[in-house]
Write a protein that holds these residues in place. Structure first.
Motif, PDB file in Angstrom:
ATOM      1  N   ARG A 405     -20.791 -22.114 103.225  1.00  0.00           N
ATOM      2  CA  ARG A 405     -20.237 -23.380 103.066  1.00  0.00           C
ATOM      3  C   ARG A 405     -19.376 -23.727 101.876  1.00  0.00           C
ATOM      4  NH1 ARG A 405     -21.316 -25.379 108.358  1.00  0.00           N
ATOM      5  NH2 ARG A 405     -20.745 -27.528 107.752  1.00  0.00           N
ATOM      6  N   ALA A 406     -18.591 -24.720 101.925  1.00  0.00           N
ATOM      7  CA  ALA A 406     -17.610 -25.260 100.670  1.00  0.00           C
ATOM      8  C   ALA A 406     -18.728 -25.965  99.856  1.00  0.00           C
ATOM      9  CB  ALA A 406     -16.539 -25.990 100.970  1.00  0.00           C
ATOM     10  N   VAL A 407     -18.412 -26.092  98.580  1.00  0.00           N
ATOM     11  CA  VAL A 407     -19.180 -26.926  97.551  1.00  0.00           C
ATOM     12  C   VAL A 407     -18.050 -27.789  96.808  1.00  0.00           C
ATOM     13  CG1 VAL A 407     -21.319 -25.207  97.356  1.00  0.00           C
ATOM     14  CG2 VAL A 407     -19.087 -25.004  95.904  1.00  0.00           C
ATOM     15  N   SER A 408     -18.308 -28.782  96.184  1.00  0.00           N
ATOM     16  CA  SER A 408     -17.683 -29.737  95.623  1.00  0.00           C
ATOM     17  C   SER A 408     -17.083 -28.927  94.214  1.00  0.00           C
ATOM     18  CB  SER A 408     -18.084 -31.005  95.406  1.00  0.00           C
ATOM     19  OG  SER A 408     -19.301 -31.135  94.454  1.00  0.00           O
ATOM     20  N   MET A 409     -15.994 -29.591  93.824  1.00  0.00           N
ATOM     21  CA  MET A 409     -15.625 -29.210  92.340  1.00  0.00           C
ATOM     22  C   MET A 409     -15.566 -27.734  92.049  1.00  0.00           C
ATOM     23  SD  MET A 409     -16.860 -32.663  90.326  1.00  0.00           S
ATOM     24  CE  MET A 409     -16.094 -32.006  88.933  1.00  0.00           C
ATOM     25  N   ALA A 410     -14.947 -26.803  92.826  1.00  0.00           N
ATOM     26  CA  ALA A 410     -15.104 -25.421  92.694  1.00  0.00           C
ATOM     27  C   ALA A 410     -14.477 -24.910  91.409  1.00  0.00           C
ATOM     28  CB  ALA A 410     -14.924 -24.628  93.853  1.00  0.00           C
ATOM     29  N   GLU A 411     -13.029 -25.440  91.239  1.00  0.00           N
ATOM     30  CA  GLU A 411     -12.308 -25.360  90.143  1.00  0.00           C
ATOM     31  C   GLU A 411     -13.106 -25.334  88.689  1.00  0.00           C
ATOM     32  OE1 GLU A 411      -7.757 -25.739  88.731  1.00  0.00           O
ATOM     33  OE2 GLU A 411      -8.185 -26.419  90.634  1.00  0.00           O
ATOM     34  N   GLN A 412     -13.697 -26.401  88.750  1.00  0.00           N
ATOM     35  CA  GLN A 412     -14.301 -27.090  87.419  1.00  0.00           C
ATOM     36  C   GLN A 412     -15.507 -25.817  87.119  1.00  0.00           C
ATOM     37  OE1 GLN A 412     -13.219 -28.872  89.740  1.00  0.00           O
ATOM     38  NE2 GLN A 412     -12.537 -30.900  88.748  1.00  0.00           N
ATOM     39  N   ARG A 413     -16.100 -25.522  88.295  1.00  0.00           N
ATOM     40  CA  ARG A 413     -17.276 -24.398  88.022  1.00  0.00           C
ATOM     41  C   ARG A 413     -16.705 -23.050  87.451  1.00  0.00           C
ATOM     42  NH1 ARG A 413     -21.845 -26.230  91.753  1.00  0.00           N
ATOM     43  NH2 ARG A 413     -20.945 -27.953  92.880  1.00  0.00           N
ATOM     44  N   VAL A 414     -15.548 -22.680  87.899  1.00  0.00           N
ATOM     45  CA  VAL A 414     -14.957 -21.321  87.854  1.00  0.00           C
ATOM     46  C   VAL A 414     -14.538 -21.353  86.489  1.00  0.00           C
ATOM     47  CG1 VAL A 414     -13.101 -19.647  88.340  1.00  0.00           C
ATOM     48  CG2 VAL A 414     -14.354 -20.734  90.138  1.00  0.00           C
TER      49      VAL A 414
END
Length: 456
Positions: A405-414
């Motif tokens: 399932r999706a998680v929040s703020m994925a772009e910041q993690r990457v």
């Protein structure tokens, strides 16, 4: 003649008062929390908290008439602490700092007082546990103190209140609330009645005079602040110091904050001269990571607005007993059992035949659901004894049907992974479809656990 009432029963969790003992608190419905204490006389003027200047001082006004300026927040001199507080100290706020004995609560607050005094603020440090000589020895270790930093060793709240009104400081530190008492409350210091009454007085001082008050609170063996839970309800901010005493790193976590986010953390390192900030926790948590070792993967957790990269370790070994053993350090034990059940049901791995040990390296504790996929792949890596690419990070929440399932703020993690030189990332397919293109890293979107296992 009827005997006068000399004792009462108080709930340690919510502060509910009862004339007789009950197994379950009528207020918060908690079991075995009622304690007996003397019922002392209470002054009517202390019964309610008044934030006005007098009997007719408080008048209703519109929100448009309230001015909020940038200088209402005061920097502590530590960006890590400012982030947890919500970009600084708010004037008139009441902050509770809790933690295990010897973890560094008094050291951190003394360093904050030193920084505030050096910046021209008037600070009063009140200690009920240490003498002035002991405080000076600790102060000599952390560095030279300049400016208007006053010290007082006192436990009587009436004398402390009088000293605060005379000196009129901008910031006050109380170390600790369990040592404070009032003469008109006939119970021992640290009891439910004394802690509640002492906090009530400090709340009046903070709100009525606009003084920022820091309170140090002892914790019980369960890890919560000693005294009634109403203590946490009365204050504006609750901060907890976490970490092992034999480890050098400490985490300051905001549990409650009326002026900012409750998910922010600050990382400090205990050194010979006191606590020092750790500006890049990800680099610290990944230091010393083994190369080409099975069962070790890099995950990305989010604490407030800060993505933190950490190492998830798993060791799967065949059990020698009838019932497999499970151990989890730094994460939720029940969550690990749930994920192993998903592997056995959805991926047909016979996990019930193996002992499993899961650890979050670095001595930190993370319970974010985004670590689920990393824990699953670490378990599979150890089970098959095949290492995962050390330049790959993994995050995603795993459901009971095996979906990712999706998680929040994925772009910041990457983007945080790119900064530290990672070359690949396994993330939920839903997050990949919503993200913008990120240069310098390969992204693998997965819909379920089977696809993720196929990628590694």
């Amino acid at each position: 003649m009827a005997r006068a009432k000399t004792t009462a029963f108080f709930c340690k969790e919510c502060g509910f008062e009862s004339a007789k003992w009950t197994g379950q608190c009528p207020g918060c419905r908690a079991w075995n929390t009622m304690v007996e204490e003397p019922a002392g006389k209470k002054e009517s003027s202390r019964k309610a908290v008044s934030f006005g200047s007098g009997r007719n001082g408080a008048k209703p006004i519109k929100l448009t008439e309230v001015s909020i300026e940038e200088q209402d927040r005061v920097s502590t001199g530590y960006p890590e602490l400012d982030r947890v507080l919500g970009s600084g100290i708010v004037a008139g706020s009441l902050v509770l700092v809790g933690g295990d004995p010897g973890i560094g609560k008094s050291t951190l607050l003394l360093q904050v007082c030193r920084n505030l005094a050096a910046s021209g603020r008037k600070v009063l440090y009140i200690s009920g546990e240490e003498s002035l000589k002991q405080i000076k020895l600790r102060a000599n270790r952390i560095g030279t103190i300049t400016g208007e930093l006053l010290f007082l060793c006192e436990t009587n709240l009436d004398d402390i209140e009088e000293s605060i009104r005379e000196t009129k400081p901008e910031i006050v530190v109380i170390d600790s609330i369990q040592t404070m008492y009032r003469d008109d409350v006939s119970s021992a210091p640290g009891s439910v009645s004394q802690v509640r009454e002492s906090t009530n007085i400090l709340l009046q001082i903070a709100k009525g005079m606009g003084i920022s008050v820091f309170i140090v609170g002892h914790v019980t063996k369960e890890g919560v602040v000693a005294g009634p839970r109403v203590l946490e309800h009365m204050v504006d901010t609750v901060l907890y110091f976490e970490g092992e005493r034999n480890a050098s790193y400490r985490i300051l976590r905001g549990v409650k904050n009326r002026f900012g986010s409750t998910n922010e953390i600050g990382v400090f390192e205990m050194q010979e001269q006191g606590l020092e900030e750790v500006e890049n926790p990800s680099e610290y948590l990944l230091s010393g990571r083994p190369e080409e070792a099975s069962g070790a993967v890099v995950a990305c957790s989010l604490e407030g607005t800060r993505p933190i990269l950490l190492e998830v370790q798993a060791l799967v070994a065949q059990t020698n007993f009838g019932m497999a053993r499970r151990t989890a350090a730094g994460t939720d034990y029940n969550r690990v059992n749930l994920l192993m059940a998903v592997l056995e049901k959805r991926c047909h791995y016979e996990m019930s035949r193996y002992d499993a040990y899961v650890n979050i390296a670095g001595g930190v504790r993370m319970n974010e659901p985004a670590l689920d996929l990393a824990i699953v792949l670490a378990l599979v890596s150890s089970l098959k004894d095949r290492p995962v690419n050390p330049k790959c990070i993994i995050f995603g929440e795993v459901g009971l049907s095996g979906e990712v399932r999706a998680v929040s703020m994925a772009e910041q993690r990457v983007r945080e992974a790119v900064k530290l030189g990672f070359e690949a990332c396994i993330l939920p397919q839903v997050c990949l479809e919503k993200m913008k293109k990120v240069e310098g890293i390969r992204l693998y979107g997965v819909r379920n656990v089977r696809e993720a296992i196929g990628v590694i």
